[in-house]
Design a protein around this motif. Structure first.
Motif, PDB file in Angstrom:
ATOM      1  N   TYR A 103      -6.967   6.016  -7.202  1.00 60.45           N
ATOM      2  CA  TYR A 103      -7.063   5.753  -5.551  1.00 60.45           C
ATOM      3  C   TYR A 103      -8.363   5.826  -5.161  1.00 60.45           C
ATOM      4  O   TYR A 103      -8.410   6.742  -4.006  1.00 60.45           O
ATOM      5  CB  TYR A 103      -6.528   6.916  -5.227  1.00 60.45           C
ATOM      6  N   VAL A 160      -8.610   4.421  -1.095  1.00 60.18           N
ATOM      7  CA  VAL A 160      -7.498   5.785  -0.147  1.00 60.18           C
ATOM      8  C   VAL A 160      -8.646   5.963   0.817  1.00 60.18           C
ATOM      9  O   VAL A 160      -8.834   5.654   1.815  1.00 60.18           O
ATOM     10  CB  VAL A 160      -6.910   6.660  -0.994  1.00 60.18           C
ATOM     11  N   LYS A 204       1.167  -1.165  -0.501  1.00 56.80           N
ATOM     12  CA  LYS A 204       0.116   0.313  -0.327  1.00 56.80           C
ATOM     13  C   LYS A 204       1.197   0.872   0.247  1.00 56.80           C
ATOM     14  O   LYS A 204       1.381   1.893  -0.703  1.00 56.80           O
ATOM     15  CB  LYS A 204      -0.949  -0.098   1.127  1.00 56.80           C
ATOM     16  N   ILE A 264      -7.082  13.168  -4.529  1.00 54.74           N
ATOM     17  CA  ILE A 264      -7.640  11.963  -4.487  1.00 54.74           C
ATOM     18  C   ILE A 264      -9.266  12.007  -5.235  1.00 54.74           C
ATOM     19  O   ILE A 264      -9.025  11.023  -5.637  1.00 54.74           O
ATOM     20  CB  ILE A 264      -7.462  11.739  -3.039  1.00 54.74           C
ATOM     21  N   LEU A 324      -2.920   8.234   5.530  1.00 53.09           N
ATOM     22  CA  LEU A 324      -3.701   9.371   3.751  1.00 53.09           C
ATOM     23  C   LEU A 324      -2.730   9.914   4.723  1.00 53.09           C
ATOM     24  O   LEU A 324      -2.563  11.160   3.229  1.00 53.09           O
ATOM     25  CB  LEU A 324      -4.541   9.467   4.784  1.00 53.09           C
ATOM     26  N   LEU A 355      -0.167  10.953   2.466  1.00 50.93           N
ATOM     27  CA  LEU A 355      -0.090  10.934   1.138  1.00 50.93           C
ATOM     28  C   LEU A 355      -0.556  12.406   0.554  1.00 50.93           C
ATOM     29  O   LEU A 355      -0.152  12.901  -0.511  1.00 50.93           O
ATOM     30  CB  LEU A 355      -1.442  10.239   0.638  1.00 50.93           C
ATOM     31  N   ASN A 381     -11.554   2.795   2.418  1.00 51.52           N
ATOM     32  CA  ASN A 381     -10.730   2.212   3.102  1.00 51.52           C
ATOM     33  C   ASN A 381     -10.117   2.213   4.371  1.00 51.52           C
ATOM     34  O   ASN A 381     -10.294   2.115   6.120  1.00 51.52           O
ATOM     35  CB  ASN A 381      -8.727   1.526   3.205  1.00 51.52           C
ATOM     36  N   ILE A 423       1.055   4.117  -2.456  1.00 48.98           N
ATOM     37  CA  ILE A 423       0.660   5.230  -2.069  1.00 48.98           C
ATOM     38  C   ILE A 423       1.781   6.652  -2.535  1.00 48.98           C
ATOM     39  O   ILE A 423       1.414   8.215  -3.555  1.00 48.98           O
ATOM     40  CB  ILE A 423       0.481   5.711  -1.023  1.00 48.98           C
ATOM     41  N   GLU A 460      -4.386   3.005   8.086  1.00 46.96           N
ATOM     42  CA  GLU A 460      -4.398   3.485   6.945  1.00 46.96           C
ATOM     43  C   GLU A 460      -4.610   5.368   7.275  1.00 46.96           C
ATOM     44  O   GLU A 460      -4.580   5.985   6.125  1.00 46.96           O
ATOM     45  CB  GLU A 460      -6.347   3.020   6.851  1.00 46.96           C
TER      46      GLU A 460
END
Length: 242
Positions: free
Chosen positions: A225, A228, A6, A219, A49, A52, A231, A10, A45
């Protein structure tokens, strides 16, 4: 941390986006709750983010971890640029809380009302009952609630009839409900709350807010994606233990 696969996904997406946004890179200080170091649950998760956000706009996000309440105090005292995540409180103003919320709703969380099947209650008149919630979330309600630290203890207390209802995140409490296999517990959606990042009060977090808004928009605009966001938010599903 996110899994290696993952994280590579990302980062590869981030490097692609950063080639489009390489000018005027900035540095932001993130104060995050130390629960995000849990690599087996949803907090990882959330952490992915945050990374990201930095990669998409070619910004540096320096992350430090603190106990949850201390992390929020870092924003109130302006020692960091943002904390994430936090449920938006529907009952208090920003000035009362001492911080601003990000413009972007980052995700949502479903709070579920758990009651006894043999003792239904009126969801529109909860002030008439003995209701409990997680001890850290009592200020989300405009009626008296008891704070309980343990989900396991709260559901057992409900099952025994010592409280009339329990309200908490369905994703958290549903797991415990299934483990305990309490078949006399009824569940229904109470409310879906918005989850934001929080920023220093009074517009001092405007630059950070713009960064989060732009990153979230990037995003959302990329179908590749969608996972993202998927999740970190699971829509409410109606089911009951039998």
């Amino acid at each position: 941390m996110p899994s290696l696969g993952k994280l590579l996904t990302i980062l590869s997406f981030g490097f692609f986006c950063s080639s489009l946004n390489s000018a005027h890179a900035d540095t932001f200080k993130a104060s995050l709750p130390d629960i995000m170091l849990d690599t087996t649950e949803k907090p990882s998760e959330f952490l992915g983010l945050v990374y990201l956000w930095g990669e998409i706009l070619s910004n540096d996000i320096n992350v430090e971890y603190y106990p949850f309440k201390r992390s929020i105090l870092n924003i109130i005292s302006k020692q960091a640029d943002f904390h994430f995540p936090l449920i938006k409180n529907p009952n208090k103003s920003n000035s009362e809380l001492g911080f601003d919320y990000s413009t972007s709703v980052i995700t949502q969380v479903n709070f579920v009302l758990y009651t006894r099947k043999d003792r239904p209650i009126d969801i529109d008149n909860l002030s008439a009952y003995k209701i409990a919630t997680d001890a850290a979330h009592t200020d989300l309600f405009n009626f008296p609630v008891e704070g309980i630290f343990s989900v396991d203890g709260a559901l057992k207390k409900l099952n025994s009839g010592r409280i009339d209802g329990y309200i908490f995140s369905g994703e958290v409490a549903d797991v415990v409900l299934k483990q305990l296999h309490l078949t006399n517990i009824h569940r229904q959606l109470y409310r879906t709350y918005d989850v934001h990042a929080i920023l220093p009060l009074g517009g001092q977090g405007n630059k950070t807010d713009q960064m989060i808004t732009e990153a979230q928009a990037a995003i959302a605009a990329s179908p590749e994606y969608n996972h993202v966001i998927n999740n970190i938010y699971v829509p409410y599903i109606e089911w009951q233990l039998k």
